[in-house]
Design an enzyme around this catalytic site. Structure first.
Site, PDB file in Angstrom:
ATOM      1  CE  LYS A 186      -1.980   2.652   3.131  1.00 44.14           C
ATOM      2  NZ  LYS A 186      -1.861   4.017   2.638  1.00 44.14           N
ATOM      3  N   GLY A 238       7.063   4.488   8.147  1.00 47.37           N
ATOM      4  CA  GLY A 238       6.365   5.589   8.292  1.00 47.37           C
ATOM      5  C   GLY A 238       6.548   6.170   9.858  1.00 47.37           C
ATOM      6  CB  SER A 239       4.285   8.312  11.867  1.00 47.52           C
ATOM      7  OG  SER A 239       3.413   7.510  12.022  1.00 47.52           O
ATOM      8  CB  THR A 240       7.277   6.824  16.290  1.00 44.64           C
ATOM      9  OG1 THR A 240       8.703   6.963  15.478  1.00 44.64           O
ATOM     10  CG2 THR A 240       7.585   6.084  17.488  1.00 44.64           C
ATOM     11  CD  GLU A 260      13.942   0.595   8.292  1.00 42.89           C
ATOM     12  OE1 GLU A 260      14.380   1.381   9.092  1.00 42.89           O
ATOM     13  OE2 GLU A 260      14.476  -0.371   8.230  1.00 42.89           O
ATOM     14  CB  CYS A 294      12.949   8.795   8.254  1.00 43.57           C
ATOM     15  SG  CYS A 294      13.948   7.908   6.954  1.00 43.57           S
ATOM     16  CD  GLU A 391      10.182  12.196  11.920  1.00 44.31           C
ATOM     17  OE1 GLU A 391       9.358  11.546  12.099  1.00 44.31           O
ATOM     18  OE2 GLU A 391      11.040  11.717  11.247  1.00 44.31           O
TER      19      GLU A 391
HETATM   20  P1  NAP Z   1       2.355   7.729   8.591  1.00 48.10           P
HETATM   21  O1  NAP Z   1       1.350   8.254   8.717  1.00 48.10           O
HETATM   22  O2  NAP Z   1       2.848   6.474   9.564  1.00 48.10           O
HETATM   23  O3  NAP Z   1       1.882   6.694   7.122  1.00 48.10           O
HETATM   24  C1  NAP Z   1       2.858   5.746   6.782  1.00 48.10           C
HETATM   25  C2  NAP Z   1       1.951   4.566   6.066  1.00 48.10           C
HETATM   26  O4  NAP Z   1       1.002   3.913   6.790  1.00 48.10           O
HETATM   27  C3  NAP Z   1       1.024   5.206   5.033  1.00 48.10           C
HETATM   28  O5  NAP Z   1       0.855   4.455   3.879  1.00 48.10           O
HETATM   29  C4  NAP Z   1      -0.326   5.365   5.728  1.00 48.10           C
HETATM   30  O6  NAP Z   1      -1.412   5.565   4.866  1.00 48.10           O
HETATM   31  C5  NAP Z   1      -0.370   3.924   6.523  1.00 48.10           C
HETATM   32  N1  NAP Z   1      -1.166   4.255   7.586  1.00 48.10           N
HETATM   33  C6  NAP Z   1      -1.839   5.144   8.334  1.00 48.10           C
HETATM   34  N2  NAP Z   1      -2.431   4.603   9.259  1.00 48.10           N
HETATM   35  C7  NAP Z   1      -2.241   3.504   9.385  1.00 48.10           C
HETATM   36  C8  NAP Z   1      -2.689   2.405  10.316  1.00 48.10           C
HETATM   37  N3  NAP Z   1      -3.525   2.631  11.399  1.00 48.10           N
HETATM   38  N4  NAP Z   1      -2.491   1.137   9.917  1.00 48.10           N
HETATM   39  C9  NAP Z   1      -1.714   0.839   8.674  1.00 48.10           C
HETATM   40  N5  NAP Z   1      -1.173   1.420   7.878  1.00 48.10           N
HETATM   41  C10 NAP Z   1      -1.523   3.167   8.286  1.00 48.10           C
HETATM   42  O7  NAP Z   1       3.631   8.266   8.054  1.00 48.10           O
HETATM   43  P2  NAP Z   1       3.860   9.505   7.042  1.00 48.10           P
HETATM   44  O8  NAP Z   1       3.332  10.616   7.664  1.00 48.10           O
HETATM   45  O9  NAP Z   1       3.153   8.986   5.748  1.00 48.10           O
HETATM   46  O10 NAP Z   1       5.425   9.418   6.766  1.00 48.10           O
HETATM   47  C11 NAP Z   1       6.161  10.313   7.608  1.00 48.10           C
HETATM   48  C12 NAP Z   1       6.790   9.283   8.651  1.00 48.10           C
HETATM   49  O11 NAP Z   1       7.630   8.101   8.033  1.00 48.10           O
HETATM   50  C13 NAP Z   1       7.895  10.072   9.197  1.00 48.10           C
HETATM   51  O12 NAP Z   1       7.756   9.961  10.808  1.00 48.10           O
HETATM   52  C14 NAP Z   1       9.230   9.548   8.854  1.00 48.10           C
HETATM   53  O13 NAP Z   1      10.344   9.677   9.729  1.00 48.10           O
HETATM   54  C15 NAP Z   1       8.962   8.209   8.687  1.00 48.10           C
HETATM   55  N6  NAP Z   1       9.703   7.395   7.527  1.00 48.10           N
HETATM   56  C16 NAP Z   1      10.680   6.483   8.186  1.00 48.10           C
HETATM   57  C17 NAP Z   1      11.627   6.121   7.290  1.00 48.10           C
HETATM   58  C18 NAP Z   1      12.829   5.077   7.713  1.00 48.10           C
HETATM   59  O14 NAP Z   1      13.309   4.250   6.893  1.00 48.10           O
HETATM   60  N7  NAP Z   1      12.864   4.845   8.964  1.00 48.10           N
HETATM   61  C19 NAP Z   1      11.656   6.346   5.896  1.00 48.10           C
HETATM   62  C20 NAP Z   1      10.766   7.467   5.470  1.00 48.10           C
HETATM   63  C21 NAP Z   1       9.789   7.888   6.284  1.00 48.10           C
HETATM   64  P3  NAP Z   1      -2.033   7.217   4.636  1.00 48.10           P
HETATM   65  O15 NAP Z   1      -0.844   7.685   3.520  1.00 48.10           O
HETATM   66  O16 NAP Z   1      -3.466   7.034   3.780  1.00 48.10           O
HETATM   67  O17 NAP Z   1      -2.031   7.892   5.700  1.00 48.10           O
END
Ligand code: NAP
Ligand code: MG
Length: 491
Positions: A186, A238-240, A260, A294, A391
């Site tokens: 997804k 994604g987010s923590t 991650e 990230c 962050e």
């Molecule tokens: P996010 O809100 O956690 O979303 C990540 C993914 O999870 C999206 O596809 C999101 O869908 C989906 N999602 C949302 N709620 C969910 C749930 N309850 N169950 C399962 N999936 C769910 O993060 P983001 O705002 O897109 O990305 C930013 C974050 O990613 C930052 O904190 C960044 O540090 C982190 N990141 C980490 C790395 C790493 O390698 N460590 C790399 C890149 C980014 P939707 O898009 O529809 O909300």
């Protein structure tokens, strides 16, 4: 190009042709679009296309297709054959890289020079790198050691964020396929289009149906993947906050997860650092991809004796950055990915100022439409400020100072995250000592934001667990079983 007999004529935007609406990619074909939502261009708020919101039944179909492929043709072919598919995908990505770069820039808002020169080459490199492993898994230390066989994990659910849409897809799909798994992925709600174009690449490469399935949708689609009883493993970036929710949801099941998550990296500049190089490293560390990275160097820790000189030079350098149209190859910073993200950045910066930080941005005229935030430096930040602990995920640098290497380490490690760090100094011994002391998955020395598929990437503490890339990244996608308990041979 995906074709739908019933769909309106596709719209051409230069090298990219966009459908009006997209279905899901399940079992090697696109479904009829339904329950659609819009993906927009954050640089001007125009609608690019409509994509489908996958529900639980759609996820069921995608998982069933992935299971059939695993138990069917994909599960029976050799590693060498799997490698050929990955090489093919890598080459197609290279051949179509301009198209992918333009589409990524339109959907995400990041500058074309970054999608063209970073995202696409590294995405292709991930497929090339993992293609090479596919028939050599028994040589990957820890995998297939004597007396054991290596098996794919099974059907893997993969959920990725919006900041590097195609690159995160490559980080997920390449190792999963190299090790023989099948995938339901997804993409993020705001950046689904390059994943759908990648589905066409899978068709073009003749990848057997069901090996890769792309389901678009919001967080509820992600939840449906996480909850699905026939998914063997979850790979999430994604987010923590969402990562923790996933870990709670799968607790007590046989599912495994790699997570991650976020970061709040320290970029540490000592008084003996090569200053021009350090300034470039600071700029790249926090303004690359509008800081929506990230592992961004979002906390600058600068030695007190050179603080004023570094900040003065940094400000001079920032005057030269161009913020604007992401499709202009001279733009250094593009748009923020969404209104939600822009609001989050704005409110955190306001909180920083309210807590006593001084805010500075170079003069720049931001476009009237779209989501924009200027490159911003916050000085006089203390360790307790929200801008030093949370962050921000935007083009905002929080500056703190230190006197001794010990103090630098203590401040750098004073975070709930631990994804990356940077050290700028002439002294090799200090680099080694710092790398040993810093609780960060990646420590860059006299450089920042360097990525290579052969190098494992991942975090400490709330930045998650598991590694992506390198040999370590393969571990996450295999089960290693004592040979006596199995009947098959290692692939
Ligand atoms: P996010 O809100 O956690 O979303 C990540 C993914 O999870 C999206 O596809 C999101 O869908 C989906 N999602 C949302 N709620 C969910 C749930 N309850 N169950 C399962 N999936 C769910 O993060 P983001 O705002 O897109 O990305 C930013 C974050 O990613 C930052 O904190 C960044 O540090 C982190 N990141 C980490 C790395 C790493 O390698 N460590 C790399 C890149 C980014 P939707 O898009 O529809 O909300
Ligand atoms: Mg978009």
């Amino acid at each position: 190009m995906a074709t739908f007999e019933y769909a309106p004529a596709p719209e051409s935007r230069g090298i990219v042709t966009l459908e009006k609406s997209y279905g899901l990619y399940i079992d090697g074909a696109f479904t009829r679009p339904k329950d659609t939502f819009e993906s927009i261009n954050p640089a001007d708020e125009t609608v690019l296309a409509e994509v489908s919101q996958a529900g639980r039944k759609d996820v069921d179909k995608a998982v069933a297709a992935a299971r059939r492929a695993l138990e069917g043709p994909w599960g029976r072919i050799s590693g060498a054959e799997r490698g050929k598919y990955l090489f093919r995908i890598a080459r197609i990505l290279q051949e179509r890289s301009r198209e992918f770069a333009v589409l990524e820039t339109l959907d995400n808002g990041k500058p074309i020079k970054e999608t063209r020169d970073v995202d696409l080459p590294i995405a292709a490199a991930h497929f090339f790198y993992h293609a090479g492993w596919a028939d050599k898994l028994s040589y990957a230390a820890g995998l297939g050691s004597p007396g054991t066989v290596t098996r794919p994990y099974g059907v893997v659910g993969q959920i990725i964020p919006w900041n590097f849409p195609l690159l995160m897809l490559a980080w997920k799909i390449a190792p999963a396929l190299a090790t023989g798994n099948t995938v339901v992925l997804k993409p993020a709600e705001t950046t689904p289009l390059t994943a759908l174009l990648f589905a066409e690449v899978c068709q073009q490469a003749d990848l057997p149906p069901g090996v890769v399935n792309i389901v678009t949708g919001d967080g509820t689609t992600g939840e449906a993947i996480v909850d699905h009883p026939d998914v063997d493993k979850i790979a999430f970036t994604g987010s923590t906050e969402v990562g923790k929710a996933i870990a709670r949801r799968i607790a007590g099941t046989s599912k495994k997860a790699t997570l991650e998550l976020g970061g709040k990296a320290a970029n540490i500049v000592f008084d003996d650092a090569p200053i021009d190089q350090a300034i470039e490293g600071i700029v790249n560390g926090i303004f690359f991809n509008q800081g929506q990275v990230c592992c961004a160097g979002s906390r600058l820790l600068v030695q007190e004796s050179v603080h004023d000189a570094v900040i003065a030079r940094l400000k001079r350098r920032l005057q030269t950055l161009r913020v604007g149209d992401p499709m202009d190859k001279n733009s250094d910073l593009g748009a923020i990915n969404s209104k939600v993200q822009l609001d989050r950045i704005t409110s955190l910066v306001e909180a920083g100022v309210a807590e006593g930080a001084e805010r500075w941005s170079p003069e720049c005229t931001l476009p009237a439409r779209g989501y924009w935030f200027p490159p911003t430096v916050l000085t006089g930040v203390s360790q307790t400020h929200r801008v030093a602990t949370e962050e921000i995920f935007g083009p905002v640098l929080s500056v703190l100072t230190f006197r001794t290497p010990q103090e630098a380490v203590a401040k750098a490690n004073n975070t709930s995250y631990g994804l990356s760090a940077g050290v700028w100094t002439e002294k090799g011994s200090r680099i080694l000592w710092m790398a040993d002391q810093l609780r960060a998955g990646v420590v860059w020395a006299n450089t920042f934001n360097r990525f290579d598929p052969s190098s494992p990437f991942g975090g400490y503490k709330e930045s998650g667990y598991g590694r992506e890339g390198g040999r370590h990244g393969l571990d996450a996608y295999v089960r290693t079983t004592p040979a006596a308990l199995t009947t098959g041979a290692s692939r």
